[in-house]
Design an enzyme around this catalytic site. Structure first.
Site, PDB file in Angstrom:
ATOM      1  N   TYR A   1     -99.335  27.592 -50.736  1.00  0.00           N
ATOM      2  CA  TYR A   1     -99.896  27.173 -49.555  1.00  0.00           C
ATOM      3  C   TYR A   1     -98.893  26.637 -48.390  1.00  0.00           C
ATOM      4  O   TYR A   1     -98.972  25.919 -47.718  1.00  0.00           O
ATOM      5  CB  TYR A   1    -100.604  25.700 -49.952  1.00  0.00           C
TER       6      TYR A   1
ATOM      7  N   GLY B   1    -111.304  31.533 -52.460  1.00  0.00           N
ATOM      8  CA  GLY B   1    -110.239  32.071 -52.447  1.00  0.00           C
ATOM      9  C   GLY B   1    -109.612  31.589 -54.028  1.00  0.00           C
ATOM     10  O   GLY B   1    -109.164  32.228 -54.523  1.00  0.00           O
ATOM     11  N   ASP B   2    -109.448  30.164 -53.923  1.00  0.00           N
ATOM     12  CA  ASP B   2    -109.015  29.622 -55.258  1.00  0.00           C
ATOM     13  C   ASP B   2    -109.770  29.904 -56.449  1.00  0.00           C
ATOM     14  O   ASP B   2    -109.167  30.135 -57.633  1.00  0.00           O
ATOM     15  CB  ASP B   2    -108.707  28.114 -55.038  1.00  0.00           C
ATOM     16  N   CYS B   3    -111.150  29.725 -56.151  1.00  0.00           N
ATOM     17  CA  CYS B   3    -111.977  30.216 -57.401  1.00  0.00           C
ATOM     18  C   CYS B   3    -111.898  31.740 -57.831  1.00  0.00           C
ATOM     19  O   CYS B   3    -111.860  32.021 -59.031  1.00  0.00           O
ATOM     20  CB  CYS B   3    -113.519  29.941 -57.027  1.00  0.00           C
TER      21      CYS B   3
ATOM     22  N   ALA C   1    -108.333  32.095 -59.450  1.00  0.00           N
ATOM     23  CA  ALA C   1    -108.594  31.468 -60.771  1.00  0.00           C
ATOM     24  C   ALA C   1    -109.085  32.153 -61.957  1.00  0.00           C
ATOM     25  O   ALA C   1    -109.029  32.510 -63.083  1.00  0.00           O
ATOM     26  CB  ALA C   1    -108.842  29.962 -60.799  1.00  0.00           C
TER      27      ALA C   1
END
Length: 472
Positions: free
Chosen positions: A144, A273-275, A278
């Site tokens: 980030y 995007g994180d999902c 991951a």
């Protein structure tokens, strides 16, 4: 898939996401801005903390988060916001914990206010951080742009580990580029365009103005070469993702048709995007091929957005608890049924259609693979549970699917508390263990007729007979 040893370790910049949710019915008298009232505060881990939280939702084992953590009072709130399955291994940090405060009315953001400037502190990597990274079965770098990926010691460690285990790198325009050897980097379309545009002109696609997919493919191929990654997966919102491994023809993974957004306020893509990253990292850790891992990432991220950012635990399934809650809030009737549903046939389809007509939502309680084996023998199921979930969830009559591990769905019934429990007419209500439980909880059990002659066992038996006849 062959599962690799070791946990998923998420490395990156963590902060606090704070949502102030309220309602607004008028403008302020002193300025043309909405007045937000009846405000409720919701705090969650953001950045790499959100990626770790989502990974913990998808993975039954522990997740390790390596992130700079400041020493102020806000850091304590950040630690408290992480779920119990996330083990935090802090990096030294300078500055104040970053907080991103979003004011929302009716679910729609009005303004975001940012506080804090925490960054990874210079100096050697602590021993417990190095040990956590060394224990990883896969690593997700959630950048980030706050200094973690630029830390020389971290880069040296990540570069060495990228030669041994899968490393997924979710880049940021203000962050450092991926280390060589990363299995896949996951920029979104805008980020990929920005990264590629900064490369020498010879590394980008030709003079003719390309279309959207062609542009993304050219950008991804250029970044594969520049960053020395095995692949680049460009996420493209409602268009899915494009996977490039260099000069070869790229693979496009579209959003599944079932991943439709909810009605009401437009879906909030925050965290998608994180999902995605991951899910890809967990799939690679468990031995999936890169293309299959990206496909799993698209499916999970799409469902994440479509269900209002409630992470689905299994492919194709919506969150049953949310479905049940919403049905009851509007005074509806919750219907549930259970079974193996191995080799879905016309009898199953008719049973589910009739069951759905009895209420306002239908929850299918599905026997896990281990549960089916215990009931039917070592040769069953013929279709694995994730595929059975996918097929059932695609039916119009089915609102959600939940998998249970026991031989009977009694424990799940106790949690769901269905108003109506449905079984096929080849059962006797008196002999089912579910009947007494449903009655005790205030519900009723209903038997529905099966279509004559339809059963998975008979289909398997007929197939075996025909195979033997063909072999003669």
């Amino acid at each position: 898939m062959t599962r690799r040893g070791g946990p998923l370790v998420v490395v990156g910049d963590a902060f606090l996401d704070i949502d102030l949710d309220g309602t607004s019915e008028r403008l302020a008298p002193d300025a043309p801005v909405p007045v937000v009232q009846d405000v409720a505060e919701h705090v969650r881990a953001g950045g790499a903390g959100l990626a770790a939280t989502l990974a913990a939702d998808l993975e039954p084992g522990a997740i390790v988060l390596v992130a700079p953590v400041a020493g102020d009072e806000h850091a304590a709130r950040l630690r408290a916001a992480l779920p119990g399955l996330v083990r935090l291994v802090p990096l030294p940090a300078t500055g104040e914990t970053v907080r991103k405060v979003r004011v929302r009315s009716g679910g729609r953001p009005i303004v975001r206010i940012d506080h804090g400037d925490a960054r990874a502190a210079p100096g050697p990597v602590p021993g417990d951080v190095a040990a956590a990274l060394a224990s990883a079965g896969a690593i997700l770098v959630s950048d980030y742009g706050r200094g973690t990926t630029a830390h020389p010691g971290m880069r040296e460690l990540l570069g060495r580990l990228a030669r041994e285990i899968p490393v997924v790198w979710d880049p940021h325009p203000a962050g450092a580029p991926p280390v060589p050897g990363v299995r896949v980097a996951t920029p979104n379309q805008r980020e990929a365009r920005g990264f590629a545009a900064a490369l020498p002109a010879a590394a980008t696609a030709g003079e003719r103005a390309p279309g959207e997919l062609e542009r993304a493919a050219a950008d991804a191929a250029a970044l594969v070469a520049e960053w020395e990654t095995a692949g680049i997966a460009v996420t493209m919102a409602e268009r899915g993702a494009l996977l490039s491994v260099g000069e070869d023809v790229p693979r496009v993974v579209p959003v599944p048709p079932a991943a439709a957004p909810p009605t009401g306020a437009p879906p909030d893509p925050c965290g998608a995007g994180d999902c995605f990253a991951a899910t890809v990292a967990l799939a690679l850790r468990d031995g999936a091929l890169l293309g299959d891992a990206v496909a799993a990432g698209v499916e999970r991220a799409s469902a994440f957005v479509a269900t209002g950012c409630a992470t689905p635990r299994r492919p194709g399934a919506r969150d049953a608890w949310d479905v049940v809650r919403r049905t009851r809030e509007r005074g509806g009737t919750v219907v549930a049924t259970g079974g193996c549903f191995d080799l879905l046939h016309a009898g199953h389809v008719e049973l589910l259609r009739q069951a759905r007509a009895l209420g306002d939502c239908l929850v299918v309680c599905l026997n896990s693979d281990a549960s089916v084996r215990a009931l039917k023998g070592p040769g069953r199921p013929l279709v694995a549970q994730d595929d059975r979930v996918r097929v059932l969830a695609a039916l119009d009559s089915v609102d959600t699917v939940m998998v249970f591990e026991e031989e009977t769905p009694v424990r799940m019934i106790e949690r769901l508390r269905p108003d109506v429990w449905v079984k096929g007419g080849d059962y006797s209500a008196a002999e089912m263990p579910e009947t007494a439980v449903v009655r005790r909880l205030g519900g009723e059990t209903v038997l529905l007729p099966y279509l004559a002659g339809r059963s998975t066992t008979r289909i398997v038996e007929r197939a075996a007979v025909r195979t033997r006849e063909d072999a003669r």
